[in-house]
Design a protein around this motif. Structure first.
Motif, PDB file in Angstrom:
ATOM      1  N   HIS A  34     140.812  14.867  61.650  1.00 58.43           N
ATOM      2  CA  HIS A  34     140.045  15.804  60.837  1.00 58.43           C
ATOM      3  C   HIS A  34     139.684  15.572  59.501  1.00 58.43           C
ATOM      4  O   HIS A  34     139.330  16.473  58.711  1.00 58.43           O
ATOM      5  CB  HIS A  34     141.079  17.103  61.209  1.00 58.43           C
ATOM      6  N   SER A  35     140.078  14.340  59.130  1.00 59.83           N
ATOM      7  CA  SER A  35     139.729  13.986  57.592  1.00 59.83           C
ATOM      8  C   SER A  35     138.395  14.252  57.296  1.00 59.83           C
ATOM      9  O   SER A  35     137.457  13.675  57.968  1.00 59.83           O
ATOM     10  CB  SER A  35     140.199  12.646  57.326  1.00 59.83           C
ATOM     11  N   ASN A  36     137.950  14.694  56.256  1.00 56.88           N
ATOM     12  CA  ASN A  36     136.578  14.738  55.591  1.00 56.88           C
ATOM     13  C   ASN A  36     136.152  13.292  54.902  1.00 56.88           C
ATOM     14  O   ASN A  36     135.137  13.056  54.744  1.00 56.88           O
ATOM     15  CB  ASN A  36     136.442  15.555  54.623  1.00 56.88           C
ATOM     16  N   ASP A  37     137.070  12.536  54.749  1.00 60.31           N
ATOM     17  CA  ASP A  37     136.866  11.255  54.464  1.00 60.31           C
ATOM     18  C   ASP A  37     136.671  10.448  55.825  1.00 60.31           C
ATOM     19  O   ASP A  37     137.219  10.494  56.653  1.00 60.31           O
ATOM     20  CB  ASP A  37     138.149  10.623  53.587  1.00 60.31           C
ATOM     21  N   ALA A  38     135.702   9.272  55.517  1.00 62.09           N
ATOM     22  CA  ALA A  38     135.427   8.328  56.476  1.00 62.09           C
ATOM     23  C   ALA A  38     136.443   7.427  56.558  1.00 62.09           C
ATOM     24  O   ALA A  38     137.028   6.803  55.775  1.00 62.09           O
ATOM     25  CB  ALA A  38     133.983   7.718  56.159  1.00 62.09           C
ATOM     26  N   ILE A  39     137.133   7.192  57.796  1.00 61.17           N
ATOM     27  CA  ILE A  39     138.068   6.298  58.198  1.00 61.17           C
ATOM     28  C   ILE A  39     137.441   5.467  59.381  1.00 61.17           C
ATOM     29  O   ILE A  39     137.162   5.902  60.452  1.00 61.17           O
ATOM     30  CB  ILE A  39     139.503   6.953  58.431  1.00 61.17           C
ATOM     31  N   LEU A  40     137.468   4.078  58.961  1.00 66.72           N
ATOM     32  CA  LEU A  40     137.199   3.191  60.032  1.00 66.72           C
ATOM     33  C   LEU A  40     138.073   2.236  60.191  1.00 66.72           C
ATOM     34  O   LEU A  40     138.571   1.745  59.225  1.00 66.72           O
ATOM     35  CB  LEU A  40     135.626   2.583  59.568  1.00 66.72           C
ATOM     36  N   LEU A  41     138.473   1.835  61.442  1.00 64.70           N
ATOM     37  CA  LEU A  41     139.326   0.748  61.668  1.00 64.70           C
ATOM     38  C   LEU A  41     138.787  -0.465  62.304  1.00 64.70           C
ATOM     39  O   LEU A  41     138.180  -0.226  63.194  1.00 64.70           O
ATOM     40  CB  LEU A  41     140.583   1.236  62.790  1.00 64.70           C
ATOM     41  N   LEU A  42     138.793  -1.677  61.714  1.00 63.94           N
ATOM     42  CA  LEU A  42     138.422  -2.980  61.973  1.00 63.94           C
ATOM     43  C   LEU A  42     139.571  -3.984  62.656  1.00 63.94           C
ATOM     44  O   LEU A  42     140.544  -3.729  62.273  1.00 63.94           O
ATOM     45  CB  LEU A  42     137.554  -3.415  61.259  1.00 63.94           C
ATOM     46  N   ASP A  43     139.238  -4.851  63.536  1.00 61.22           N
ATOM     47  CA  ASP A  43     140.112  -5.503  64.059  1.00 61.22           C
ATOM     48  C   ASP A  43     139.960  -7.021  63.107  1.00 61.22           C
ATOM     49  O   ASP A  43     139.320  -7.013  62.205  1.00 61.22           O
ATOM     50  CB  ASP A  43     139.896  -6.077  65.613  1.00 61.22           C
ATOM     51  N   ASP A  44     140.500  -8.059  63.569  1.00 69.12           N
ATOM     52  CA  ASP A  44     140.495  -9.306  62.555  1.00 69.12           C
ATOM     53  C   ASP A  44     139.247 -10.104  62.599  1.00 69.12           C
ATOM     54  O   ASP A  44     139.118 -11.017  62.012  1.00 69.12           O
ATOM     55  CB  ASP A  44     141.553 -10.310  63.399  1.00 69.12           C
ATOM     56  N   GLU A  45     138.174  -9.429  63.639  1.00 69.06           N
ATOM     57  CA  GLU A  45     137.045 -10.116  63.716  1.00 69.06           C
ATOM     58  C   GLU A  45     135.955  -9.349  63.077  1.00 69.06           C
ATOM     59  O   GLU A  45     134.814  -9.504  63.314  1.00 69.06           O
ATOM     60  CB  GLU A  45     136.725 -10.630  65.184  1.00 69.06           C
ATOM     61  N   ALA A  46     136.611  -8.098  62.546  1.00 67.82           N
ATOM     62  CA  ALA A  46     135.662  -7.294  61.776  1.00 67.82           C
ATOM     63  C   ALA A  46     134.718  -6.607  62.564  1.00 67.82           C
ATOM     64  O   ALA A  46     133.520  -6.159  62.560  1.00 67.82           O
ATOM     65  CB  ALA A  46     134.717  -8.001  60.567  1.00 67.82           C
ATOM     66  N   TYR A  48     134.572  -2.824  64.847  1.00 69.13           N
ATOM     67  CA  TYR A  48     135.155  -1.639  64.947  1.00 69.13           C
ATOM     68  C   TYR A  48     135.987  -1.214  66.065  1.00 69.13           C
ATOM     69  O   TYR A  48     135.605  -1.597  67.365  1.00 69.13           O
ATOM     70  CB  TYR A  48     134.004  -0.401  64.842  1.00 69.13           C
ATOM     71  N   ILE A  49     137.039  -0.789  65.949  1.00 67.83           N
ATOM     72  CA  ILE A  49     138.125  -0.433  66.975  1.00 67.83           C
ATOM     73  C   ILE A  49     138.233   0.984  67.039  1.00 67.83           C
ATOM     74  O   ILE A  49     138.733   1.675  67.969  1.00 67.83           O
ATOM     75  CB  ILE A  49     139.396  -1.312  67.065  1.00 67.83           C
ATOM     76  N   ASP A  50     137.985   1.876  65.926  1.00 68.93           N
ATOM     77  CA  ASP A  50     138.127   3.374  65.843  1.00 68.93           C
ATOM     78  C   ASP A  50     137.371   3.798  64.574  1.00 68.93           C
ATOM     79  O   ASP A  50     137.038   3.252  63.745  1.00 68.93           O
ATOM     80  CB  ASP A  50     139.339   3.827  65.797  1.00 68.93           C
ATOM     81  N   ALA A  51     136.929   5.079  64.776  1.00 66.83           N
ATOM     82  CA  ALA A  51     136.203   5.545  63.839  1.00 66.83           C
ATOM     83  C   ALA A  51     136.475   7.362  63.987  1.00 66.83           C
ATOM     84  O   ALA A  51     136.449   7.811  64.984  1.00 66.83           O
ATOM     85  CB  ALA A  51     134.854   5.393  63.674  1.00 66.83           C
ATOM     86  N   ASN A  52     136.583   8.146  62.546  1.00 71.22           N
ATOM     87  CA  ASN A  52     136.510   9.305  62.832  1.00 71.22           C
ATOM     88  C   ASN A  52     135.362   9.822  62.674  1.00 71.22           C
ATOM     89  O   ASN A  52     134.307   8.968  62.558  1.00 71.22           O
ATOM     90  CB  ASN A  52     137.427   9.756  61.777  1.00 71.22           C
ATOM     91  N   SER A  53     135.005  11.256  62.985  1.00 74.60           N
ATOM     92  CA  SER A  53     133.765  11.982  62.990  1.00 74.60           C
ATOM     93  C   SER A  53     133.059  11.891  61.658  1.00 74.60           C
ATOM     94  O   SER A  53     131.753  11.661  61.628  1.00 74.60           O
ATOM     95  CB  SER A  53     134.030  13.189  63.423  1.00 74.60           C
ATOM     96  N   SER A  54     133.894  11.820  60.680  1.00 78.62           N
ATOM     97  CA  SER A  54     133.304  11.725  59.196  1.00 78.62           C
ATOM     98  C   SER A  54     132.605  10.187  59.136  1.00 78.62           C
ATOM     99  O   SER A  54     131.648  10.173  58.439  1.00 78.62           O
ATOM    100  CB  SER A  54     134.171  11.851  58.038  1.00 78.62           C
ATOM    101  N   ALA A  55     133.267   9.321  59.548  1.00 76.18           N
ATOM    102  CA  ALA A  55     132.742   7.718  59.696  1.00 76.18           C
ATOM    103  C   ALA A  55     131.469   7.667  60.465  1.00 76.18           C
ATOM    104  O   ALA A  55     130.513   7.171  59.929  1.00 76.18           O
ATOM    105  CB  ALA A  55     133.764   6.694  60.025  1.00 76.18           C
ATOM    106  N   CYS A  56     131.634   8.252  61.530  1.00 75.25           N
ATOM    107  CA  CYS A  56     130.314   8.355  62.525  1.00 75.25           C
ATOM    108  C   CYS A  56     129.232   8.782  61.919  1.00 75.25           C
ATOM    109  O   CYS A  56     128.092   8.354  62.168  1.00 75.25           O
ATOM    110  CB  CYS A  56     130.696   8.980  63.808  1.00 75.25           C
ATOM    111  N   ALA A  57     129.440  10.033  61.254  1.00 71.09           N
ATOM    112  CA  ALA A  57     128.302  10.590  60.640  1.00 71.09           C
ATOM    113  C   ALA A  57     127.879   9.873  59.286  1.00 71.09           C
ATOM    114  O   ALA A  57     126.495   9.732  59.202  1.00 71.09           O
ATOM    115  CB  ALA A  57     128.714  12.038  59.927  1.00 71.09           C
ATOM    116  N   LEU A  58     128.675   9.035  58.678  1.00 74.69           N
ATOM    117  CA  LEU A  58     128.277   8.299  57.448  1.00 74.69           C
ATOM    118  C   LEU A  58     127.486   6.955  58.191  1.00 74.69           C
ATOM    119  O   LEU A  58     126.427   6.642  57.631  1.00 74.69           O
ATOM    120  CB  LEU A  58     129.619   7.776  56.913  1.00 74.69           C
ATOM    121  N   VAL A  59     127.856   6.499  59.248  1.00 72.77           N
ATOM    122  CA  VAL A  59     127.045   5.269  59.723  1.00 72.77           C
ATOM    123  C   VAL A  59     126.227   5.516  60.790  1.00 72.77           C
ATOM    124  O   VAL A  59     124.963   5.091  60.650  1.00 72.77           O
ATOM    125  CB  VAL A  59     128.225   4.609  60.656  1.00 72.77           C
TER     126      VAL A  59
END
Length: 86
Positions: A34-46, A48-59
């Motif tokens: 529910h964060s309004n900030d974009a949150i993206l999680l990446l693994d060691d190989e850069a 994406y392993i997860d992203a919130n809805s704000s991040a998806c909208a940004l990307v």
């Protein structure tokens, strides 16, 4: 002669710890979701392993399409060149 052996173990503390961990995980997941900030999680190989809805909208991609992509896949062309990912 039938025999029976029993073992009893108090798991009250373990259960309390599991419940506390589950509650903490639920709070963090709600913050992530529910964060309004974009949150993206990446693994060691850069990738994406997860992203919130704000991040998806940004990307500009839904989460199902974003997860698994490399960071370089979502950069504009000039960004890819600067990152050496062409």
């Amino acid at each position: 002669l039938p025999q029976f052996v029993g073992i009893q173990r108090d798991v009250t503390e373990r259960k309390r710890q599991q419940d506390a961990l589950a509650a903490s995980q639920a709070r963090l997941q709600a913050l992530f979701d529910h964060s309004n900030d974009a949150i993206l999680l990446l693994d060691d190989e850069a990738r994406y392993i997860d992203a919130n809805s704000s991040a998806c909208a940004l990307v500009g991609l839904p989460r199902a399409e974003l997860v698994g992509l490399a960071l370089s896949d979502t950069l504009p062309e000039e960004g890819r060149a600067a990152a050496g990912a062409e």
